[in-house]
Every structure is written in C-alpha cells, then in structure tokens.
Scaffold this motif. Structure first.
Motif, PDB file in Angstrom:
ATOM      1  N   TYR A  44      -4.979  -6.633  -1.841  1.00 28.21           N
ATOM      2  CA  TYR A  44      -6.105  -7.105  -1.037  1.00 28.21           C
ATOM      3  C   TYR A  44      -5.627  -8.248  -0.160  1.00 28.21           C
ATOM      4  O   TYR A  44      -5.089  -9.241  -0.638  1.00 28.21           O
ATOM      5  CB  TYR A  44      -7.254  -7.567  -1.931  1.00 28.21           C
ATOM      6  CG  TYR A  44      -8.426  -8.122  -1.150  1.00 28.21           C
ATOM      7  CD1 TYR A  44      -9.043  -7.378  -0.146  1.00 28.21           C
ATOM      8  CD2 TYR A  44      -8.907  -9.397  -1.392  1.00 28.21           C
ATOM      9  CE1 TYR A  44     -10.103  -7.891   0.583  1.00 28.21           C
ATOM     10  CE2 TYR A  44      -9.974  -9.914  -0.673  1.00 28.21           C
ATOM     11  CZ  TYR A  44     -10.562  -9.157   0.309  1.00 28.21           C
ATOM     12  OH  TYR A  44     -11.607  -9.665   1.034  1.00 28.21           O
ATOM     13  N   ILE A  57       0.840  -1.198   0.000  1.00 29.22           N
ATOM     14  CA  ILE A  57       0.000   0.000   0.000  1.00 29.22           C
ATOM     15  C   ILE A  57       0.876   1.250   0.000  1.00 29.22           C
ATOM     16  O   ILE A  57       0.632   2.192  -0.757  1.00 29.22           O
ATOM     17  CB  ILE A  57      -0.966  -0.001   1.211  1.00 29.22           C
ATOM     18  CG1 ILE A  57      -1.958  -1.165   1.117  1.00 29.22           C
ATOM     19  CG2 ILE A  57      -1.690   1.332   1.347  1.00 29.22           C
ATOM     20  CD1 ILE A  57      -2.839  -1.161  -0.111  1.00 29.22           C
ATOM     21  N   GLU A  79      -2.049  -1.558  -5.629  1.00 25.10           N
ATOM     22  CA  GLU A  79      -3.369  -1.996  -5.185  1.00 25.10           C
ATOM     23  C   GLU A  79      -3.276  -3.440  -4.700  1.00 25.10           C
ATOM     24  O   GLU A  79      -2.809  -4.317  -5.423  1.00 25.10           O
ATOM     25  CB  GLU A  79      -4.383  -1.887  -6.327  1.00 25.10           C
ATOM     26  CG  GLU A  79      -5.792  -2.185  -5.904  1.00 25.10           C
ATOM     27  CD  GLU A  79      -6.814  -1.969  -7.004  1.00 25.10           C
ATOM     28  OE1 GLU A  79      -7.981  -2.336  -6.780  1.00 25.10           O
ATOM     29  OE2 GLU A  79      -6.460  -1.456  -8.080  1.00 25.10           O
TER      30      GLU A  79
END
Length: 155
Positions: free
Chosen positions: A29, A22, A27
């Motif tokens: 997850y 980050i 990007e």
C-alpha cells in the motif's frame, strides 16, 4: 498470519518500489495524495506519496528478505529493535483519509501534549487520538510505531 510493516525506500523511489512489489506478488500500500505543483511555465496536479520514502507491505515474517531484495527498498522501519508493525486499523484510517480527499498534513514525531480522546462519530469513529487545538477543528492521529502524526482538518 500476514501483518502490515512500513518499509523505507530510497528517496523518490516509492512508486517504483510499489510497482516492483506488486509485480513480485507482495501485497503493498502506497498512500498517494493529489496536490498542485507549480513549475516555471505551468501548474499541474500530481500524485505524491503521503509519507516521503515510506510505504507499507502486508507480509509474513518469512517474507522480509524477499521485500528487501526489491530494487529501491532500503530497510524495514524498526521499533525497539524489531520491525515495526502497523495495525490494520491504522492502515484503514489512512485509506479513509486518502479517499475522503481531506487536507492532510504530515508532521514528524508524535505529539506529547493534549488530551487522549476517542472519536465518537464520523469517518474516524472509534479511533483514539489527541486534540491539538482547543477549537476542536483539528485532530491529531498518532501513529506511534511509525513516528509520524497525521493532522486532519475536520469541519
């Protein structure tokens, strides 16, 4: 076009790698699950990664080396000699499962038994999976490229 790829991290480095990704503007997850842990003197709710040593990045193919340079990252998960791609739909399903606070169990490998079905209604509508119980209270969602299966109890 950016696509989702699973990356393998050093053991117990998932949160650290996620933070570093980050900060680097990548990007990412990291699916986390809230679970009760017990120590000798207390119990505590903690967030643990849904997939041990794995997280996902949405990048261009040209960003592979940038991701591998992040401390704690080991490699990309490969499928047939190429980095495995994860469909947006599969990431969305994982996010929905995490958000609905379902009781999720992760199992290594994929299932070879059961009938392939398409779920018609509810949170998982439109997704294909295999039934693993005849009472239909459990449904299995196969992530073939990831070599994992998500088992969800459905009311």
């Amino acid at each position: 076009m950016k696509e989702w790829y699973p990356i393998y991290t050093k053991s117990r480095f998932e949160k650290s790698v996620y933070s570093n990704l980050i900060r680097a503007g990548i990007e990412s997850y990291l699916p986390l699950q809230l679970t009760m842990r017990q120590w000798s003197d207390r119990k505590k709710w903690v967030e643990i990664p849904l997939f041990n040593s794995y997280l996902f990045v949405k990048i261009l193919k040209t960003d592979f080396q940038k991701v591998l340079n992040i401390r704690g990252t080991s490699s990309f998960l490969n499928f047939n000699g190429r980095p495995a791609k994860i469909a947006n739909q599969e990431i969305d399903i994982i996010k929905k499962l995490i958000n609905c606070k379902s009781n999720i169990e992760i199992k290594n490998g994929t299932s070879s038994i059961g009938e392939l079905i398409t779920i018609q209604e509810g949170l998982l509508a439109g997704y294909q999976g295999k039934i693993i119980k005849s009472d239909k209270k459990r449904v299995i969602i196969e992530l073939v490229e990831f070599n994992k299966s998500i088992i969800v109890n459905i009311d």
